[in-house]
Design an enzyme around this catalytic site. Structure first.
Site, PDB file in Angstrom:
ATOM      1  N   CYS A  30      -0.307   4.176   3.928  1.00  0.00           N
ATOM      2  CA  CYS A  30       0.679   5.186   3.535  1.00  0.00           C
ATOM      3  C   CYS A  30       1.679   5.422   4.672  1.00  0.00           C
ATOM      4  O   CYS A  30       2.577   4.604   4.885  1.00  0.00           O
ATOM      5  CB  CYS A  30      -0.020   6.457   3.090  1.00  0.00           C
ATOM      6  SG  CYS A  30       1.053   7.556   2.136  1.00  0.00           S
ATOM      7  N   HIS A  65      -3.703   4.687  -0.845  1.00  0.00           N
ATOM      8  CA  HIS A  65      -4.820   5.171  -0.024  1.00  0.00           C
ATOM      9  C   HIS A  65      -6.109   4.444  -0.391  1.00  0.00           C
ATOM     10  O   HIS A  65      -6.928   4.958  -1.157  1.00  0.00           O
ATOM     11  CB  HIS A  65      -4.983   6.685  -0.199  1.00  0.00           C
ATOM     12  CG  HIS A  65      -3.959   7.472   0.537  1.00  0.00           C
ATOM     13  ND1 HIS A  65      -4.112   7.864   1.849  1.00  0.00           N
ATOM     14  CD2 HIS A  65      -2.727   7.911   0.152  1.00  0.00           C
ATOM     15  CE1 HIS A  65      -3.035   8.524   2.241  1.00  0.00           C
ATOM     16  NE2 HIS A  65      -2.179   8.570   1.231  1.00  0.00           N
ATOM     17  N   GLU A  83      -8.712   4.121   1.344  1.00  0.00           N
ATOM     18  CA  GLU A  83      -9.894   4.842   1.838  1.00  0.00           C
ATOM     19  C   GLU A  83     -10.477   5.753   0.766  1.00  0.00           C
ATOM     20  O   GLU A  83     -11.665   6.106   0.821  1.00  0.00           O
ATOM     21  CB  GLU A  83      -9.545   5.637   3.104  1.00  0.00           C
ATOM     22  CG  GLU A  83      -8.816   6.947   2.904  1.00  0.00           C
ATOM     23  CD  GLU A  83      -7.327   6.810   2.631  1.00  0.00           C
ATOM     24  OE1 GLU A  83      -6.645   7.844   2.499  1.00  0.00           O
ATOM     25  OE2 GLU A  83      -6.849   5.658   2.550  1.00  0.00           O
TER      26      GLU A  83
END
Length: 240
Positions: free
Chosen positions: A110, A209, A211
């Protein structure tokens, strides 16, 4: 030994136990857990622009998400909805430029992709709803947007993502000009979703994202690239 992956972080007020609004170095644990699950050893890096010496102890660098990159860094004026953190910009650019010079594996998430872009001489759109006419890339406070991306055939990101092209995003800025990077992924509205460095062994930026889902395709590839570097360095030392 596990490859050591440095993760950039915030310094912000945080509250826990009896401590209220104490300035704290932190990063969402999703990043740490994703690196750990991929076989790496996560180390959190607070903003520090004095030098990049810590890179000597790292095998890879993860540029985490966060606030907007200062538009002054790409020659633009700051627009009303742009929120910058000069400490992160300064500290992360020192690390990023030195990591690029050293050909250290880098994954930008990001904000991290946007920072890669600015370091490569590119520029950003400062508020996507003004450009695109929708807010699907950041649908609400703390709510990830979900959509599919398209990837350039033969690119690193296309090989990593395979058939599952669903991504989760939360951002209001995006890449306008990638500079010397190569755009390899796009949203259906044409916004760049991934960039790659054509002259480094592993430099990948993604606008979403990974994660959030502990995506082992991306974090695993970073750790694998870091592990290869460890072996090369070990061989070079043995040959001396």
């Amino acid at each position: 030994m596990r490859p050591i992956i440095g993760i950039t972080s915030y310094v912000v007020p945080a509250t826990w136990g009896v401590w209220q609004n104490l300035p704290s170095t932190l990063v969402p644990h999703d990043y740490v857990e994703a690196v750990t699950l991929a076989g790496g050893r996560a180390v959190v890096l607070p903003p520090d622009d004095r030098d990049a010496g810590v890179l000597r102890a790292l095998d890879g660098l993860l540029l985490a998400g966060g606030p907007d990159v200062d538009p002054a860094l790409y020659g633009a004026a700051c627009e009303p909805l742009t929120e910058v953190r000069a400490d992160r910009d300064a500290g992360e650019l020192v690390l990023l430029r030195a990591a690029l010079d050293a050909d250290l594996p880098i994954l930008g998430v990001c904000r991290g992709m946007q920072l890669l872009t600015v370091a490569a001489g590119g520029s950003l759109h400062q508020h996507l709803p003004d450009l695109l006419g929708h807010e699907r890339h950041r649908p609400g406070p703390g709510v990830y947007g979900e959509h599919e991306a398209a990837f350039a055939p033969g690119s690193r990101i296309a090989d990593l993502m395979g058939e599952d092209r669903t991504i989760h995003c939360f951002h209001h800025q995006g890449v306008a000009d990638p500079g010397s990077l190569t755009v390899t992924g796009w949203a259906d509205d044409g916004l760049p979703e991934s960039v790659e460095h054509p002259d480094r062994r592993f430099v990948l930026g993604v606008q979403w994202h990974p994660e959030y889902r502990r995506d082992q395709r991306l974090f695993g590839s970073l750790v694998d690239a870091a592990r290869v570097g460890m072996k090369e360095n070990s061989t070079a030392c043995a040959d001396r």
